[in-house]
Design a protein around this motif. Sequence first.
Motif, PDB file in Angstrom:
ATOM      1  N   HIS A  23       4.057  -4.476  -1.206  1.00 49.03           N
ATOM      2  CA  HIS A  23       5.340  -3.599  -1.530  1.00 49.03           C
ATOM      3  C   HIS A  23       5.079  -2.342  -2.411  1.00 49.03           C
ATOM      4  N   SER A  24       5.794  -1.228  -2.093  1.00 48.59           N
ATOM      5  CA  SER A  24       5.565  -0.220  -2.864  1.00 48.59           C
ATOM      6  C   SER A  24       6.806   0.689  -3.019  1.00 48.59           C
ATOM      7  N   ARG A  25       7.233   1.203  -4.208  1.00 46.50           N
ATOM      8  CA  ARG A  25       8.476   1.907  -4.411  1.00 46.50           C
ATOM      9  C   ARG A  25       7.987   3.459  -4.306  1.00 46.50           C
ATOM     10  N   LYS A  26       6.922   3.554  -3.910  1.00 44.07           N
ATOM     11  CA  LYS A  26       6.156   5.107  -3.650  1.00 44.07           C
ATOM     12  C   LYS A  26       5.373   5.022  -2.548  1.00 44.07           C
ATOM     13  N   ILE A  28       1.972   5.479  -0.502  1.00 41.19           N
ATOM     14  CA  ILE A  28       0.636   5.330  -0.647  1.00 41.19           C
ATOM     15  C   ILE A  28      -0.306   6.234   0.006  1.00 41.19           C
ATOM     16  N   ALA A  54      12.297  -0.107  -0.736  1.00 44.63           N
ATOM     17  CA  ALA A  54      10.780  -0.112  -1.017  1.00 44.63           C
ATOM     18  C   ALA A  54       9.909  -0.264   0.209  1.00 44.63           C
ATOM     19  N   ASN A  55       9.009   0.130   0.315  1.00 45.19           N
ATOM     20  CA  ASN A  55       7.975   0.152   1.283  1.00 45.19           C
ATOM     21  C   ASN A  55       7.639  -1.267   1.675  1.00 45.19           C
TER      22      ASN A  55
END
Length: 73
Positions: A23-26, A28, A54-55
């Motif tokens: 999981h990422s909010r930005k 990659i 989020a991703n």
Amino acid sequence: MERIIKDVNCPKCGQVMEEGYIHSRKQILWSEDDKPRLFDFYDENLVTMPIRRANKVPAWRCKECKIAIFRYE
């Protein structure tokens, strides 16, 4: 036809990796060097930055070796 991946083995120790999500909010990004960046003009965007969420990228990890593998588009 998309291939379904069942078991992924760790490239370091050979054990079956645990399936889950990164999981990422930005976004990659990938770069070939470790220089700090203010902007990402010359890096490859592996996972785009989402809008309002989020991703969530399917991934596999080896807790023993601290390695994670994910597929990007």
